[in-house]
Enzyme design. Sequence first.
Site, mmCIF file in Angstrom:
data_model
loop_
_atom_site.group_PDB
_atom_site.id
_atom_site.type_symbol
_atom_site.label_atom_id
_atom_site.label_comp_id
_atom_site.label_asym_id
_atom_site.label_seq_id
_atom_site.Cartn_x
_atom_site.Cartn_y
_atom_site.Cartn_z
ATOM 1 N N LYS A 149 0.841 -1.202 0.000
ATOM 2 C CA LYS A 149 0.000 0.000 0.000
ATOM 3 C C LYS A 149 0.878 1.254 0.000
ATOM 4 O O LYS A 149 0.654 2.187 -0.775
ATOM 5 C CB LYS A 149 -0.897 0.024 1.254
ATOM 6 C CG LYS A 149 -2.027 -1.003 1.232
ATOM 7 C CD LYS A 149 -2.711 -1.140 2.606
ATOM 8 C CE LYS A 149 -3.745 -2.255 2.591
ATOM 9 N NZ LYS A 149 -4.364 -2.540 3.892
ATOM 10 N N GLN A 183 -4.335 -1.465 10.257
ATOM 11 C CA GLN A 183 -4.363 -2.773 9.593
ATOM 12 C C GLN A 183 -4.989 -3.819 10.523
ATOM 13 O O GLN A 183 -4.632 -3.936 11.686
ATOM 14 C CB GLN A 183 -2.930 -3.181 9.202
ATOM 15 C CG GLN A 183 -2.818 -4.457 8.393
ATOM 16 C CD GLN A 183 -3.461 -4.386 7.011
ATOM 17 O OE1 GLN A 183 -3.515 -3.325 6.390
ATOM 18 N NE2 GLN A 183 -3.958 -5.506 6.528
ATOM 19 N N ASP A 239 -10.940 3.310 5.188
ATOM 20 C CA ASP A 239 -11.358 1.897 5.125
ATOM 21 C C ASP A 239 -12.881 1.762 5.068
ATOM 22 O O ASP A 239 -13.402 0.709 4.706
ATOM 23 C CB ASP A 239 -10.895 1.167 6.402
ATOM 24 C CG ASP A 239 -9.623 0.374 6.195
ATOM 25 O OD1 ASP A 239 -9.427 -0.169 5.087
ATOM 26 O OD2 ASP A 239 -8.832 0.291 7.157
#
Length: 291
Positions: free
Chosen positions: A54, A98, A121
């Site tokens: 990412k 994460q 997200d």
Amino acid sequence: MTSSKVLSGLDTAATVYESFNDRIKVLSTKGVVPGLCVVLVGEDPASQIYVRTKSKKLKSLGLVSETIRLDADVTEQKLLSIIEDLNANSKFHGILVQMPLPEHINSQNVINSINPAKDVDGFHPENVGWLSIGKPRFIPCTPKGIMRIFSHYNIDLTGKDIVVLGRSNIVGRPMSILVSSNNANGTCTVCHSRTKNINDYSRNADIIISAIGVPNFLTSEMVKEDSIIIDVGINRIDSDNEKGYKIVGDADYDSVFDKVSKITPVPGGVGPMTIAMLVENTIEAAENIQL
Ligand code: GUN
């Protein structure tokens, strides 16, 4: 391996990245560089790879990307105070923690602490709520990327019977909302670990979206002739190559390939789209503060 059957996430992502150029330029004329901060707790090898990928992508586009790495035994309180600082830091338009987090940390508390305007997200209850009522703000990256694969390949979901395997908040649940929305008009069934006979559903599906994380789970007997398979699985299995492992999806690719009409490969399918959508959500977060 190029075949009209293969739904390439790499090709779709390439088109999506082209569409970012103008948006990034407009922001830069206003002195804004979209920025993402990723928080990684612990040493999970798969998470380390995802986070590195990412970050590399964002940097290659000239965007700001920083990673905060924390020991697996960090306290929830410490993590929450780091997020509070990131919420107040104008350099970062997006914050991504994460998942999964270590068991001693309550993931929902952590998600709830992220400013919804920086929740790239789309996991914050406020953003989940907006998605549920058909007025999405940030859409979770993997389901959003899958919808983009459908549109890139002109796959119309109207009236299609769609089976989603898995009900996680990251993929299965938001996926089911998107495919059955007033825009997509699919008919969706969500199967999960307590579903009595998954085959009864999968064999009748026009489209199967599998996000269960079981290598080679979906075999030829479980799918209908000419159906479409979207494979979200990223599973490590032992291999005698130099790495000692290889990555496979939830579908037994060779077994289903001849039977289906279209399929996403692993790797090169859904994975690259998750990253492209994270970049898109970060750009969107930066644009929103300009309003
Ligand atoms: N773990 C697996 N997928 C994801 C994702 O899309 N976002 C975050 N934060 N964690 C994940």
